[in-house]
Write a protein that holds these residues in place. Structure first.
Motif, PDB file in Angstrom:
ATOM      1  N   ASP A 627       0.834  -1.211   0.000  1.00 35.78           N
ATOM      2  CA  ASP A 627       0.000   0.000   0.000  1.00 35.78           C
ATOM      3  C   ASP A 627       0.865   1.257   0.000  1.00 35.78           C
ATOM      4  OD1 ASP A 627      -2.342  -1.448  -0.003  1.00 35.78           O
ATOM      5  OD2 ASP A 627      -2.526  -1.478   2.176  1.00 35.78           O
ATOM      6  N   LYS A 628       1.978   1.202   0.718  1.00 41.23           N
ATOM      7  CA  LYS A 628       2.886   2.357   0.750  1.00 41.23           C
ATOM      8  C   LYS A 628       3.503   2.576  -0.635  1.00 41.23           C
ATOM      9  CE  LYS A 628       3.748   4.619   3.662  1.00 41.23           C
ATOM     10  NZ  LYS A 628       3.238   5.959   4.030  1.00 41.23           N
ATOM     11  N   ILE A 629       3.822   1.475  -1.342  1.00 36.94           N
ATOM     12  CA  ILE A 629       4.359   1.607  -2.696  1.00 36.94           C
ATOM     13  C   ILE A 629       3.318   2.253  -3.604  1.00 36.94           C
ATOM     14  CG2 ILE A 629       5.158   0.320  -4.721  1.00 36.94           C
ATOM     15  CD1 ILE A 629       6.419  -1.706  -2.883  1.00 36.94           C
ATOM     16  N   ARG A 630       2.064   1.803  -3.498  1.00 36.48           N
ATOM     17  CA  ARG A 630       0.991   2.404  -4.293  1.00 36.48           C
ATOM     18  C   ARG A 630       0.871   3.911  -4.026  1.00 36.48           C
ATOM     19  NH1 ARG A 630      -2.820  -1.267  -6.366  1.00 36.48           N
ATOM     20  NH2 ARG A 630      -2.506  -3.427  -5.698  1.00 36.48           N
ATOM     21  N   GLU A 631       1.119   4.279  -2.787  1.00 35.85           N
ATOM     22  CA  GLU A 631       0.981   5.683  -2.388  1.00 35.85           C
ATOM     23  C   GLU A 631       2.163   6.523  -2.861  1.00 35.85           C
ATOM     24  OE1 GLU A 631       1.260   8.107   1.824  1.00 35.85           O
ATOM     25  OE2 GLU A 631       0.341   6.113   1.834  1.00 35.85           O
ATOM     26  N   VAL A 632       3.367   5.964  -2.774  1.00 38.13           N
ATOM     27  CA  VAL A 632       4.579   6.747  -3.001  1.00 38.13           C
ATOM     28  C   VAL A 632       5.050   6.709  -4.449  1.00 38.13           C
ATOM     29  CG1 VAL A 632       7.046   6.870  -2.434  1.00 38.13           C
ATOM     30  CG2 VAL A 632       5.360   6.530  -0.621  1.00 38.13           C
ATOM     31  N   LEU A 633       4.879   5.577  -5.120  1.00 39.54           N
ATOM     32  CA  LEU A 633       5.527   5.362  -6.407  1.00 39.54           C
ATOM     33  C   LEU A 633       5.155   6.387  -7.484  1.00 39.54           C
ATOM     34  CD1 LEU A 633       7.575   3.471  -7.684  1.00 39.54           C
ATOM     35  CD2 LEU A 633       5.697   2.044  -8.478  1.00 39.54           C
ATOM     36  N   PRO A 634       3.892   6.706  -7.700  1.00 36.29           N
ATOM     37  CA  PRO A 634       3.581   7.681  -8.774  1.00 36.29           C
ATOM     38  C   PRO A 634       4.286   9.016  -8.584  1.00 36.29           C
ATOM     39  CG  PRO A 634       1.593   6.532  -8.065  1.00 36.29           C
ATOM     40  CD  PRO A 634       2.648   6.179  -7.071  1.00 36.29           C
ATOM     41  N   GLY A 635       4.227   9.548  -7.349  1.00 45.24           N
ATOM     42  CA  GLY A 635       4.887  10.831  -7.098  1.00 45.24           C
ATOM     43  C   GLY A 635       6.388  10.731  -7.206  1.00 45.24           C
TER      44      GLY A 635
END
Length: 1016
Positions: A627-635
């Motif tokens: 979930d943290k990857i989903r949150e951080v990766l695009p930005g």
């Protein structure tokens, strides 16, 4: 005496069978190996050949092409991919799917012989080729050894210590270091001093080689003893090397090597690969496990040993964990066992509510014994607990009680009609044992294409077929042995009643009778509506997104870093240092490991390491959660691309299944590099215009600059300068030349001669270079041998596939995108295929499309035989074609539910969903066999054919519905698993819709085939 009656009358044997299953299953489960992914050998080998000084074209024509022709003679080879770069040839060999794991070592030996036989025909200066076939080694524990205050020698020494200690642990196949940097002795000789003294460099190099050599001086015979002669002269330290006398024999003045050169020890500045851990230099230690072991237990042994060795770790040296497969496996197996327990509980609760407490507990016990028996079979066939086999157990759960439901339902109905327990059991088992065996075989054969699939995906998924085969066969055995035995124990004889009593009086049966009677009276309309729904589902299926395998749940992602081709690894390291710090600054990032120059050690089966490029690096980023990857990766991606516009950054997730180099690959075959680059430029323009496409690149990379000294042959001959002498002078002045070996204990250090830093790295001073002339016995300025220096461009990489030049344009789709790679390919397909191709040039689609197509082609190649076998079994069971056709007409109805489910939940149709769709055919045929068999039983009674069909259908509503319901509900835990979610949705919706339709459509079809009218 039937087998059911035998099991009832011989209670001791039946209880012994139960105890054997209980104890044997528990012991087998405890002894099963635990892995993250199934074991299967990667059918690839790499042939590396060095040709120092050669251009990419020379490497291609003089080394790569002869080796490719030799390799192609092997009948087992599927594809040959090669990359020819300056001074190096890399050839990847992939074997055909028909080559089994046991044959691979023999094939690799044949490959080595072919390569060895070709060596004599290669040009002078080509180093012996090396064949690396260890691609299947997975280093499940990957550690990094780092330390700010330690050099590479100290890191390697500690790594050697750990490697030796950990290799001794039972279950560890090997421990291997990577990213070590070679220490070397550097002799920096100033050209000014050399020219002033007039010393021939070749003389110095010869003295170094002859002085520091291990040679045999013989033995002396003294008083009956053989005494070895071992002269001094080998360099014991750097001081002795400095004191090497380099004066000419006739010279009266002693000149030492230290007089004209600075001699130091340092580390190779341009190693093939480098590792970094959280911003510090590091080396990697990979630990692979032996075949068939429980990696969780071995992982604990490794951790225990590391704890014991903790006191030996130097203060300030860090041991980091990049990947810990035992921990991942432990969590994965625990999670799957919880899902298994949940699925078992769901099935038992459904049975308790639907069939009563006694029946539910009885079938719950049979289910438990079937699973324990499956563990025994897995132990015998050496099937470990891993992602695929555990998923197969959950898939099988609902199907394992089908046979027991039929037997138990029949016994209850018989007893309700006034039969004794024993008579009811004997009758039901005799009537159903062979139809159930046929139905079970059909369900097993439905999974056979997975077991018979000959490609790597089939190897990856074969344990699914093995587990289904074991569990379903055991379920049939228990259905005709222990199920009757437990029925006799659990049920009590009922009071005598009228045998014509109707046991089907509930609301479910009443509603079903109403719908069935209307459908039978309007058979053509019912059939037309069903076919229309099927056609609509097929059209809707075209709107379902296509995908191959989903990303992994492991919270790891990669950042591939590509600098301009030709970038030195020192520059690559400078950039990576900045990227590391930026990534470490993001919230949720736990660990960043960087690999420069090539891919990391294969730490997971589905990870494909990149080949050798000095301009390449990869960041392996571990986050707190997915979930943290989903949150951080695009930005993170947006910010880093903006911050480093000159660097190609590719962000990708860890995949569960086989993954190609890129989602989308358009391959152009042809001979002319100019034409290939033109086609690539047009393709890149098409991809860049598509919003879904990102990380667009091609395999030949940018052209690079080279400097070509223009030799004046006449002047060079007059000066006594050869091309070889000029090449050697430039090699020493810029890169350095190995001139000997220095022995430092167990370490062998190359002795490298080169110019001082101020001369070596200054390209402007190339005109001042001095070249030794053998004829003049003096140095000659390079300007007297060359007319000038031209700067040109060349292709740094020449890529070939199956002996033809190929340029591959690649693109990916954004991680966590709602769309799939196939959606992107379809958007690009028409535009790219519209690009005009000159004669002799071809376009081929690779990437995920090719991988998926190959897997499906291999799967479907065995499908006709499987389905033919299934159909023949139904014919043999009933001895008629018409009844078999009635059963098989219901199979396509699953598409209605599958398309609806995937569209409603917006899920892609993956390779695992395809397997689920194939397995549905076995489930539906099994239901159909049970229903048709009951029709045949009813027709033997003294009733009309219309009544026989109706009574048979009604009597099978509960067992067929219960079998479908338990299977569907047992799939629920898999809906939330990334790998099996699309399969679970396929089975749940497909089986649900098809079962309801089967109970209506099959009687209708049967009546039409036999011309039985219900409207009279």
């Amino acid at each position: 005496m039937s087998i059911a009656e035998y099991s009832i009358r011989n209670k001791v044997l039946s209880w012994v069978f139960v105890v054997l299953l209980l104890i044997g299953g528990i012991v087998s489960f405890m002894g099963l190996g635990q892995l993250e992914f199934p074991e299967f050998p990667v059918p690839n080998a790499m042939v590396n050949t060095a040709y120092p000084g050669a251009s990419p074209e020379q490497v291609e024509e003089e080394v790569t092409l002869p080796l490719e022709r030799a390799i192609q003679q092997l009948e087992y080879v599927k594809t040959i991919d090669s990359i020819s770069s300056a001074g190096n040839s890399q050839i990847m060999v992939e074997l055909k799917e028909t080559v089994t794991a046991s044959k691979q070592p023999q094939v690799w030996d044949e490959l080595r012989r072919k390569i060895s036989d070709t060596q004599s025909s290669l040009p002078q200066g080509v180093y012996p080729s090396s064949v690396n076939d260890d691609f299947s080694d997975v280093f499940g524990v990957m550690l990094t050894i780092s330390g700010r205050d330690f050099d590479y020698r100290e890191l390697e020494n500690y790594g050697d210590f750990l490697q030796r200690e950990l290799s001794l642990i039972p279950g560890v196949k090997k421990a291997q270091l990577a990213g070590t940097v070679r220490e070397q002795v550097v002799i920096e000789m100033s050209q000014a001093r050399m020219a002033a003294l007039g010393v021939d460099p070749s003389l110095i190099f010869g003295l170094i080689q002859n002085q520091n050599v291990v040679s045999n001086a013989g033995n002396m015979y003294i008083d009956g003893l053989s005494v070895r002669i071992h002269p001094t002269g080998e360099f014991k330290n750097i001081r002795e090397l400095k004191e090497l006398v380099i004066s000419l024999p006739q010279s009266t003045e002693l000149i030492y090597l230290g007089d004209i050169a600075e001699i130091t020890t340092t580390f190779d500045e341009t190693p093939m690969s480098l590792y970094r851990s959280n911003g510090e230099k590091a080396i990697s230690l990979g630990i692979s496990f032996a075949k068939g072991v429980n990696v969780v237990d071995v992982g604990k042994a490794v951790n225990d040993r590391l704890a014991v060795l903790e006191s030996s770790r130097p203060v300030g040296m860090d041991l980091g964990i990049v990947y810990d497969q035992p921990n991942v496996v432990d969590a994965s197996v625990s999670g799957f066992l919880i899902s298994l327990a949940e699925a078992i509980a769901i099935v038992i609760v459904v049975l308790l509510f639907a069939m009563g407490v006694r029946s539910g507990l009885l079938m719950g016990g049979i289910l438990l014994l079937t699973i324990l028996g499956t563990f025994i079979g897995m132990k015998i066939l050496d099937v470990q607990l891993q992602l695929i086999s555990l998923g197969a157990l959950i898939i099988a759960l609902g199907m394992l009680v089908d046979n027991a439901i039929v037997i138990t339902e029949g016994v209850l109905v018989g007893m309700q009609r006034g039969m004794s327990r024993l008579d009811a059991i004997k009758q039901v088992v005799v009537q159903n044992q062979w139809p159930l065996l046929g139905a079970t075989l059909i369900a097993i054969i439905a999974f056979a294409p997975i077991g018979l699939s000959s490609d790597s995906t089939g190897d990856f998924m074969i344990s699914l077929f093995q587990v289904m085969c074991i569990s379903l066969f055991i379920s049939w055995i228990l259905a005709i042995t222990l199920t009757p035995f437990f029925c006799h124990l659990v049920f009590k004889d009922m009071p005598a009643s009228d045998e014509n009593v109707d046991p089907y009086k509930g609301a479910l049966f009443t509603v079903y009778k109403t719908f069935l009677s209307k459908a039978l009276r309007h058979r053509l309309i019912s059939l037309a509506l069903t076919i229309a729904a099927l056609m609509l589902a097929i059209v809707g299926f075209g709107q379902v997104k296509q995908a191959f395998f989903p990303p992994s749940n492991t919270p790891i992602f990669f950042v591939d870093v590509w600098l301009q081709e030709g970038t030195d690894i020192r520059k690559t390291e400078e950039v990576v240092k900045k990227l590391e710090q930026k990534v470490l600054g993001y919230e949720g990032v736990k660990n960043v490991t960087a690999v420069l120059g090539m891919g990391a050690q294969r730490f997971i089966l589905t990870y494909a390491p990149e080949k050798v490029y000095s301009s390449y690096a990869q960041l392996i980023v571990e986050a707190d959660s997915l979930d943290k990857i989903r949150e951080v990766l695009p930005g993170m991606r947006t910010e880093m691309i903006q911050a480093y516009p000159d660097v190609e950054l590719k962000f990708k997730l860890l995949n569960v299944g086989p993954s190609p180099a890129a989602n989308i690959e358009a391959r152009f075959f042809g001979s002319d590099p100019v034409v290939l680059r033109k086609l690539a430029a047009e393709t890149v323009a098409v991809m860049e215009a598509e919003p879904l496409a990102e990380d667009i690149r091609h395999s030949w990379r940018e052209q690079v600059s080279i400097v070509r000294p223009q030799i004046d042959e006449a002047a060079a001959r007059r000066s006594g300068i050869s091309k070889q002498a000029l090449d050697q002078a430039m090699l020493i002045n810029f890169s350095g030349k190995q001139v000997g070996t220095y022995r430092d204990g167990s370490h062998l250090l190359p002795i490298v001669a080169r110019a001082p830093e101020q001369e070596r790295l200054n390209a402007d001073r190339i005109i001042d270079l001095q070249v030794w002339s053998m004829e003049r016995n003096a140095f000659v300025p390079v300007g007297q041998t060359v007319t000038g220096f031209e700067t040109r461009t060349e292709n740094p990489l020449i890529v070939r596939r199956d002996l033809k030049r190929v340029l591959t344009v690649m693109s990916d789709i954004k991680p966590f995108s709602d769309q799939t790679p196939e959606v992107l390919r379809q958007r690009l397909k028409s535009k790219i295929e519209a690009i005009p191709l000159p004669d002799g040039y071809e376009l081929e689609w690779g990437g995920e499309y090719e991988s998926s197509s190959d897997a499906q082609a291999s799967l479907f190649s065995s499908l006709p035989i499987g389905y033919l076998s299934m159909f023949l079994i139904t014919v043999l069971l009933f001895g008629t074609i018409r009844q078999s056709l009635a059963i098989w007409f219901t199979v396509p109805l699953a598409v209605i539910g599958v398309a609806s489910g995937l569209l409603i939940l917006d899920m892609p149709f993956t390779f695992t969903a395809l397997l689920g769709l194939l397995s549905l055919s076995g489930m539906l045929v099994k239901n159909g066999i049970v229903l048709v068999e009951q029709i045949n039983i009813e027709t033997e009674k003294d009733i009309s054919l219309q009544q026989a069909i109706t009574d048979a259908a009604v009597s099978r509503v509960r067992p067929v519905s219960m079998a479908a319901l338990t299977t569907m509900l047992g799939m629920i835990p898999l809906v939330f698993d990334a790998f099996f979610s699309s399969m679970a949705v396929t089975i749940i919706f497909g089986l649900g819709f098809a079962t309801v339709l089967t109970l209506i459509v099959l009687p209708v079809t049967y009546s039409l085939l036999y011309r039985i009218r219900f409207d009279q």
